[in-house]
Scaffold this active site. Structure first.
Site, PDB file in Angstrom:
ATOM      1  CE  LYS A  38      -3.102  20.855   5.943  1.00 56.63           C
ATOM      2  NZ  LYS A  38      -1.792  21.456   5.596  1.00 56.63           N
ATOM      3  N   GLY A  57       1.973  24.661  -4.633  1.00 58.08           N
ATOM      4  CA  GLY A  57       1.989  23.709  -5.726  1.00 58.08           C
ATOM      5  C   GLY A  57       2.829  22.465  -5.561  1.00 58.08           C
ATOM      6  CG  ASP A  78     -13.855  30.565  -1.741  1.00 57.79           C
ATOM      7  OD1 ASP A  78     -14.130  29.396  -1.383  1.00 57.79           O
ATOM      8  OD2 ASP A  78     -13.762  31.520  -0.958  1.00 57.79           O
ATOM      9  CG  ASP A  94      -1.438  19.619   2.336  1.00 59.68           C
ATOM     10  OD1 ASP A  94      -1.711  18.931   3.344  1.00 59.68           O
ATOM     11  OD2 ASP A  94      -0.379  20.274   2.236  1.00 59.68           O
TER      12      ASP A  94
END
Length: 203
Positions: A158, A57, A96, A118
């Site tokens: 990312k 978080g 998911d 990320d």
């Protein structure tokens, strides 16, 4: 197919880890988002932000602090957020990213001014497998950005270096007015992760 935040295989807390702990963030990854935001202006007050692969978080906390009680944050992860990650303008979806139900819930809370991701796949140690998994996650994040961002919206994700960056940037340039790679200083020197940034989603 499951996905998760990358396990931290480095045991010694470095400068960034100590700094994160002292500033009340669950993980050092927050400084990567801070650099991305300073360079590209991803976050502004009153923004609606979608944080993909959010646990524990740190990125969500940074967004909440930046929004300062305005706007709204939707965070998604298979794992729960750290107990300290709370906000009246935060909605957490545990599930998911590939699930249609999760996508529908995220879509209902949008459209978003910014989508950030990320997330990292579970790593095997096999560079070829890991970069292929990372590429798959990036493609999924691009799908979320393409379908859930407002026109003019921004995106950061990312990726493991070597994972089809140029092909992904090419597809991002069809969606955004500009797209480029950027490696924040807060990335570990031995890390092969970097970020792709898309600015100004085309109408």
């Amino acid at each position: 197919m499951g996905w998760t935040m990358a396990a931290n295989s480095y045991e010694k807390p470095d400068y960034w880890s100590r700094k994160a702990f002292s500033e009340g963030y669950p993980a050092r990854s927050v400084y990567k988002l801070k650099e991305l935001d300073e360079k590209f202006g991803l976050l502004k007050k009153n923004y609606k932000v979608l944080d993909l692969g959010a646990a524990p978080g740190s990125w969500t906390v940074f967004v909440l602090r930046t929004l300062d009680g305005t706007g709204h944050v939707t965070s998604i992860d298979l794992k729960p957020l750290a107990k300290s990650v709370v906000g009246s303008n935060l909605e957490f979806i545990q599930g998911d990213l590939y699930d249609q139900e999760v996508r529908d819930r995220a879509m209902a809370l949008g459209p978003y001014d910014s989508v950030i991701c990320d997330a990292a796949p579970p790593t095997t140690g096999n560079r070829t497998v890991d970069t292929a998994r990372s590429t798959g996650l990036v493609e999924l994040a691009i799908f979320y950005a393409q379908t859930m961002l407002k026109p003019g919206g921004n995106f950061a994700v990312k990726i493991f270096q070597g994972g089809d960056q140029q092909a992904l940037l090419k597809s991002m340039r069809e969606i955004f007015t500009s797209a480029r790679g950027f490696k924040p200083e807060a990335c570990r020197t031995e890390s092969f992760e970097t970020y792709l940034v898309g600015l100004g989603k085309k109408g």
